[in-house]
Design an enzyme around this catalytic site. Structure first.
Site, PDB file in Angstrom:
ATOM      1  N   LEU A  83       0.781  -1.356  -0.013  1.00 32.46           N
ATOM      2  CA  LEU A  83       0.039   0.107   0.107  1.00 32.46           C
ATOM      3  C   LEU A  83       0.864   1.207  -0.093  1.00 32.46           C
ATOM      4  O   LEU A  83       0.190   2.484   0.129  1.00 32.46           O
ATOM      5  CB  LEU A  83      -0.966   0.000   1.059  1.00 32.46           C
ATOM      6  CG  LEU A  83      -1.721  -1.205   1.219  1.00 32.46           C
ATOM      7  CD1 LEU A  83      -2.951  -1.222   2.529  1.00 32.46           C
ATOM      8  CD2 LEU A  83      -2.663  -1.742  -0.055  1.00 32.46           C
ATOM      9  N   ARG A  84       2.067   1.179  -0.220  1.00 28.55           N
ATOM     10  CA  ARG A  84       3.288   2.069  -0.478  1.00 28.55           C
ATOM     11  C   ARG A  84       3.078   3.151   0.871  1.00 28.55           C
ATOM     12  O   ARG A  84       4.115   4.128   0.555  1.00 28.55           O
ATOM     13  CB  ARG A  84       2.706   2.819  -1.525  1.00 28.55           C
ATOM     14  CG  ARG A  84       2.668   1.990  -2.822  1.00 28.55           C
ATOM     15  CD  ARG A  84       4.189   1.192  -2.955  1.00 28.55           C
ATOM     16  NE  ARG A  84       4.112   0.679  -4.441  1.00 28.55           N
ATOM     17  CZ  ARG A  84       4.817  -0.278  -4.722  1.00 28.55           C
ATOM     18  NH1 ARG A  84       5.729  -0.630  -3.996  1.00 28.55           N
ATOM     19  NH2 ARG A  84       4.902  -0.871  -5.854  1.00 28.55           N
ATOM     20  N   ASP A 325      -1.045  -9.410  -4.966  1.00 33.33           N
ATOM     21  CA  ASP A 325       0.513  -8.820  -4.975  1.00 33.33           C
ATOM     22  C   ASP A 325       0.292  -7.628  -5.731  1.00 33.33           C
ATOM     23  O   ASP A 325       0.915  -7.195  -6.609  1.00 33.33           O
ATOM     24  CB  ASP A 325       1.184  -9.690  -6.180  1.00 33.33           C
ATOM     25  CG  ASP A 325       2.785  -9.666  -6.146  1.00 33.33           C
ATOM     26  OD1 ASP A 325       3.106  -8.896  -4.981  1.00 33.33           O
ATOM     27  OD2 ASP A 325       3.391 -10.011  -6.939  1.00 33.33           O
ATOM     28  N   HIS A 329       1.912   1.785  -9.029  1.00 37.61           N
ATOM     29  CA  HIS A 329       3.096   2.643  -9.449  1.00 37.61           C
ATOM     30  C   HIS A 329       2.479   3.811 -10.273  1.00 37.61           C
ATOM     31  O   HIS A 329       1.408   3.984 -10.720  1.00 37.61           O
ATOM     32  CB  HIS A 329       4.129   1.987 -10.524  1.00 37.61           C
ATOM     33  CG  HIS A 329       4.602   0.730 -10.120  1.00 37.61           C
ATOM     34  ND1 HIS A 329       5.749   0.930  -8.963  1.00 37.61           N
ATOM     35  CD2 HIS A 329       4.765  -0.531 -10.270  1.00 37.61           C
ATOM     36  CE1 HIS A 329       6.458  -0.203  -8.636  1.00 37.61           C
ATOM     37  NE2 HIS A 329       5.790  -1.171  -9.584  1.00 37.61           N
TER      38      HIS A 329
END
Length: 445
Positions: A83-84, A325, A329
């Site tokens: 989830l960055r 997965d 981006h």
């Protein structure tokens, strides 16, 4: 059923409907925990399921949803979603990805420890837990780092990580080159009853490879990752499981040989399990042709035979879970020459329809699909979820299994629009999602 606008429908606490009584009438209930597959009513009261049965009476002022022709499944449990946050919020954040998760029917996710900084201390786990709670209602669970800074050089404080809430430990995609460290890690984890999540890829054999070793990579001049990279890593870790008795979960298998090794290990009674990313069940190495950076993933897409073997392993239960997965981006991450692009797919919103396609293809029954998306991954993570029963937490997803729709990246709720399935017609769509009794997503139209 009250409709919500496209983007405000799933953002979290402020946008979620308050808990109360909701009666879902006439849904095809798929409960893998009890092997139930029949038309039933389900009553939600506050955070829990109050009753499951036929012709249930509606409490006063309850919301009533006519679900005839729809499937009701436990909320999806995703074993791997990046989830960055923290460290890469230019790509995505908890606030941006929670709506995407709910739109995909996902109510629980595990995030790997390769955040920036890594999840290698209790303080980091607590910090990330706080960030997730502030962002919304999605149940975010964490894997603690197996080694400090994921360096492979020294073990992290596994006991403290477990006390801080880690449901397992992993070194993510970072290698552990010292076999003694790897063995000691399993011994330590075994004593703590912590599952170890392993990305099985031998770093020496994989090198800087970005595509499957085969005719496509050769023709395109791409550095390759051989099947042996997965096979060698699996054999190494399975041998340590034999020595230590530790519970190991193998993440994101990509090869037929890998599935065979897991099947053999299970046949010997070893405490192992495995998952596969949904895209590996639909794509293969030929999809990389033309240097399609949207198909740049790790592990790489393999051959059609590998794909078919993975499908068979999912159907037989050798592979017990399908994960997204998810790796969102920014657009720039996918516009360089193929080897320089960043691997990964924005996949929260396609996990369910890609799995349902296996049902439409006759490979899985509806109940098996629910098992691989909810009860199976919940058991791997040690979570008491993935069931539809009186008293259970009301994590539910209502699905129109026949709905056909076209994936348009610009309409995705995730901050990442990187997907190889853009323009593809998918079959199966979420109509509503409940997280702990709250309606966190309802489709418009």
């Amino acid at each position: 059923m009250r409709e919500w606008s496209a983007r405000a429908r799933a953002a979290g606490e402020a946008q979620a409907e308050p808990t109360g009584a909701t009666l879902i009438r006439g849904a095809r209930v798929l409960d893998p925990a009890s092997a139930t597959d029949r038309k039933l009513d389900v009553l939600i009261e506050n955070e829990h399921i109050a009753a499951v049965g036929e012709a249930l009476a509606a409490p006063a002022r309850a919301s009533i949803i006519d679900a005839h022709g729809l499937w009701l499944m436990p909320g999806l449990v995703d074993l791997c979603a990046r989830l960055r946050e923290p460290g890469a919020t230019h790509k995505a954040s908890f606030a941006s990805e929670m709506p995407a998760a709910f739109a995909g029917g996902i109510t629980q996710v595990l995030i790997p420890p390769d955040t920036q900084p890594a999840l290698d201390t209790p303080a980091m786990l607590i910090r990330v837990q706080r960030l997730a709670r502030q962002a919304g209602t999605l149940d975010v669970r964490m894997l603690g780092a197996l080694t400090r800074e994921l360096s492979g050089a020294a073990l992290a404080e596994l006991s403290a990580l477990k006390s801080a809430g880690a449901v397992g430990v992993s070194n993510a995609a970072a290698p552990i080159n010292d076999s003694r460290i790897a063995r000691r890690a399993l011994e330590y984890a075994k004593g703590l009853e912590l599952p170890v999540h392993v990305f099985a890829q031998d770093a020496g054999l994989a090198g800087n490879g970005c595509a499957h070793e085969g005719p496509v990579a050769t023709r395109l001049g791409l550095s390759a990752v051989p099947v042996a990279a997965e096979v060698a890593a699996l054999r190494f870790w399975i041998s340590l499981v034999e020595d230590t008795g530790a519970r190991v979960h193998f993440c994101r298998l990509s090869t037929a040989r890998g599935a065979e090794l897991i099947e053999a290990a299970l046949g010997r009674g070893l405490p192992v399990s495995a998952d596969v990313a949904a895209h590996q069940l639909h794509l293969c190495d030929t999809d990389v042709d033309g240097f399609n950076a949207q198909c740049h993933v790790q592990p790489p897409l393999r051959t059609r035979d590998d794909r078919d073997a993975l499908r068979a392993a999912v159907a037989s239960g050798v592979i017990g879970a399908i994960c997204s997965d998810h790796q969102p981006h920014e657009a720039d991450a996918k516009i360089n020459p193929f080897p320089l692009t960043e691997p990964g797919i924005s996949a929260l919103e396609t996990l369910l329809p890609l799995t349902l396609q296996l049902v439409h293809d006759g490979l899985l029954s509806p109940l098996q699909a629910a098992e691989r998306l909810s009860r199976g991954p919940a058991a791997i993570a040690g979570l008491d979820s993935g069931r539809i029963a009186s008293g259970a937490l009301a994590d539910l997803v209502l699905v129109d299994a026949e709905a056909r729709w076209t994936l348009r990246p610009e309409r995705m709720l995730s901050a990442g629009r990187n997907t190889p399935f853009a323009g593809r017609t998918l079959r199966g769509r979420v109509r509503a999602t409940w997280r702990a009794g709250r309606a966190v997503f309802r489709a418009s139209g």
